[in-house]
Design a protein around this motif. Structure first.
Motif: not given
Length: 665
Positions: A571-579
């Motif tokens: 959802t947000d490439v810069d945020d690993p938690k959104t994978a």
């Protein structure tokens, strides 16, 4: 009575703030210094000793102020944290004033160091204090500032030159020109570049030079020549600051020479206007006079140098239209990639691991390191016999001689435990032991050898990373693992394969080729617990084979995880938690590449790069069909393929199709 005079300080600069060109991109070139004069060696050692004294004093003051800051809980709540920091002097400017005061009060330090060097040492201390006071983007803080050891102090930061004022470079400055250096050591261009072992010290320019302006009488203006007019061989000059007419410190520079070095030298040294700053660095070298080798780290405004072969490889890698995944492990690194559009091509897999020959080389090096450590321990015991007791064998022999009435023998190397208190603390600290000259020399050789191995590992990691992106492209996904937690159980194995170094080098090469290495949370993806068909296949850390009962896929666990990483979306490439894992795309790839995928997940399908001399110091891709070696201690111990997430709490990524989703490709 006359009022007390207050000290004046320079105010803020009213001119526009200068910014680094090329989006702030800088690079560093290491220039070895040919320090052979005993007077220059002694002066450099005194300079390092003076700067270490200033840094230690400022670090201790900063540590005390930081403790007082955290202790003032009620004051921070009532007046604010900024007011407390201002009262205690926890700021860059306050630490600079603190360094000035230590320099002025000491007296003798002013004969070796300057105020500009003291200011930059204080700035380095403030950088560590700021990381302790203010959390980073992840909310973590660094530890309290503390003074290290004197031998660990190896870098004296210099002051950057002024790019708005002509000829203003206050501390260490690089003088000379590339043309003058080559003319001086090629006999006027008649033969190849040959720099002698003991390079002569360049003399300062003499005479007068025109200023380019006219005098009141209409004649061309003249001024006395200085180091800015020197166009001969390169040299580093420290000309500013210490009290007393001691003269300038001039050290000749030895430019790198050899195969493929001339283009790199031209890239950094052909444009003097891009030179920005020079830092003085020393490193341990037992064969050098004084035991130290000195270097000038030149910071240049602009990108670093890349050979034509590397640039061509990166350009070709940028044109590869593939998506790939990386799975880092203790004993290997697995990479699997697919065509981006699934409309042609084949899946490709690569395994980076150690071969039998490399494992044997590592064991040989470890044995040599253990023998060196035992030799150092024997030397310490021989020079500090009062701090060690006798071993059981030595005590039994002494008792036998005493029973027979024989003269007791002097034990030169006691083999017992160190004299300690009842709580196990040694009675005398190790730092207070007497050390022989041979001990210091062998310790320096050991540190020099370790630094050489570390540099070779970094170089091999870059080569392996380039081979990976040449085969799989620069767009890769890797699990967001904290490799530092693996060292608790597999530290020795990690020091051999260096998976963290490989992943870091892979990140740099992906960005250099126009791609990106994206990190995905292990909490929301659980790649090792899924199959390509989307079914969940639970495995323990000891299970190194993947077997799916739903689709019948059989392959290596690490290769299956790497293949699934290629289908992670964000959802947000810069945020690993959104994978989250796109099981629909992975199931489609499983159907499209049925037999080819099974072959790629059973073994590596890319050829191994040529293994140069000493490649066992870092993991390299093994050949197709070769089995991965295992040590004796590893057969009974599981190896992880992912670690616990770092603060990745919560549920996995969005599951409904209505929520906005940003795919990586």
């Amino acid at each position: 009575m006359q009022a007390a005079r207050t000290r004046k300080f320079r105010g803020k600069n009213k001119a526009p703030k200068w910014k680094k060109p090329n989006d702030g991109i800088v690079s560093v070139m290491v220039l070895p210094l040919a320090v052979t004069d005993p007077a220059d060696i002694a002066r450099l050692e005194k300079l390092y000793g003076a700067m270490w004294s200033i840094k230690r004093a400022v670090q201790r003051d900063a540590r005390a102020k930081a403790d007082a800051y955290w202790g003032a809980v009620h004051e921070r709540e009532e007046q604010g944290a900024k007011a407390v920091r201002q009262r205690l002097g926890l700021s860059r400017e306050a630490l600079e004033r603190c360094a000035y005061k230590h320099l002025e009060d000491s007296g003798h330090l002013k004969h070796h160091a300057s105020k500009a060097l003291a200011m930059h040492i204080a700035d380095e201390v403030w950088n560590g204090v700021s990381r302790h006071l203010f959390p980073d983007a992840t909310g973590h803080r660094f530890g309290r500032p503390r003074a290290g050891r004197r031998h660990d102090f190896t870098r004296i930061p210099g002051r950057a030159r002024s790019h708005t004022t002509e000829n203003k470079w206050e501390t260490f400055r690089l003088v000379g020109s590339l043309h003058g250096h080559t003319m001086a050591y090629t006999g006027g261009g008649q033969h190849a570049l040959t720099q002698p072992q003991q390079m002569p010290k360049p003399a300062p320019p003499d005479g007068k030079v025109p200023t380019g302006k006219l005098t009141t009488a209409g004649k061309p203006g003249m001024r006395r020549a200085n180091w800015w007019d020197h166009a001969g061989p390169f040299a580093v000059v420290f000309a500013g600051g210490p009290e007393g007419k001691r003269g300038e410190l001039v050290v000749p520079v030895r430019i790198p020479q050899g195969a493929g070095q001339w283009e790199r030298v031209q890239h950094f040294l052909s444009n003097p206007s891009a030179w920005h700053k020079v830092d003085l660095v020393r490193r341990r070298k037992a064969s050098a006079p004084g035991g130290w080798a000195y270097e000038a780290h030149l910071m240049v405004l602009g990108p670093g140098y890349s050979s034509p072969a590397v640039r061509g490889m990166r350009d070709r890698a940028a044109q590869i239209d593939r998506i790939g995944g990386v799975d880092g492990n203790v004993s290997n690194l697995s990479v699997v990639s697919f065509p981006a559009q699934f409309d042609g091509g084949m899946p490709v897999s690569t395994e980076v691991t150690l071969t039998d020959a490399e494992q044997a080389l590592l064991e040989k090096q470890a044995k040599k390191q253990r023998s060196r450590a035992r030799a150092l321990e024997r030397s310490r015991r021989a020079t500090n016999t009062a701090q060690y007791g006798l071993s059981k064998k030595q005590a039994a022999r002494a008792q036998r001689r005493a029973d027979k009435g024989l003269t007791p023998k002097t034990v030169t190397v006691p083999g017992g435990a160190r004299e300690a208190r009842s709580d196990g603390v040694p009675k005398q600290a190790f730092r207070r032991d007497r050390l022989s000259a041979n001990y210091r020399q062998q310790r320096a050789r050991q540190a020099e050898h370790a630094a050489s191995i570390a540099e070779h590992r970094r170089h091999r990691a870059r080569l392996v990373a380039r081979e990976i992106i040449a085969a799989h492209g620069p767009v890769l996904v890797v699990e967001d693992c904290d490799i530092r937690t693996w060292y608790r159980l597999w530290g020795k194995r990690l020091s051999q394969t260096t998976p963290g170094m490989l992943i870091s080098a892979l990140k740099v090469e992906c960005e250099a080729a126009g791609g990106r290495l994206v990190r995905a949370s292990t909490w929301s993806t659980a790649l090792s617990q899924h199959c390509m068909c989307g079914e969940r296949v639970c495995k323990t850390l000891r299970d190194r084979e993947h077997k799916c009962t739903a689709c019948g896929l059989v392959g290596k666990r690490d290769l299956v995880s790497a293949a699934l990483a290629a289908f992670v979306r964000f959802t947000d490439v810069d945020d690993p938690k959104t994978a989250f894992l796109d099981t629909t795309a992975s199931r489609g790839a499983r159907i499209t590449y049925a037999e080819a995928l099974e072959e790629a997940l059973r073994e590596s399908t890319t050829p191994s790069p040529n293994t140069p001399r000493g490649a066992g110091r870092v993991a390299v891709p093994r050949q197709r069909g070769a089995s991965a070696p295992r040590t004796a201690g590893q057969r009974n111990r599981a190896t992880p393929d992912e670690s616990r997430p770092r603060g990745h709490a919560g549920t996995p990524g969005p599951r409904n199709a209505c929520s906005p989703q940003l795919t990586l490709w």
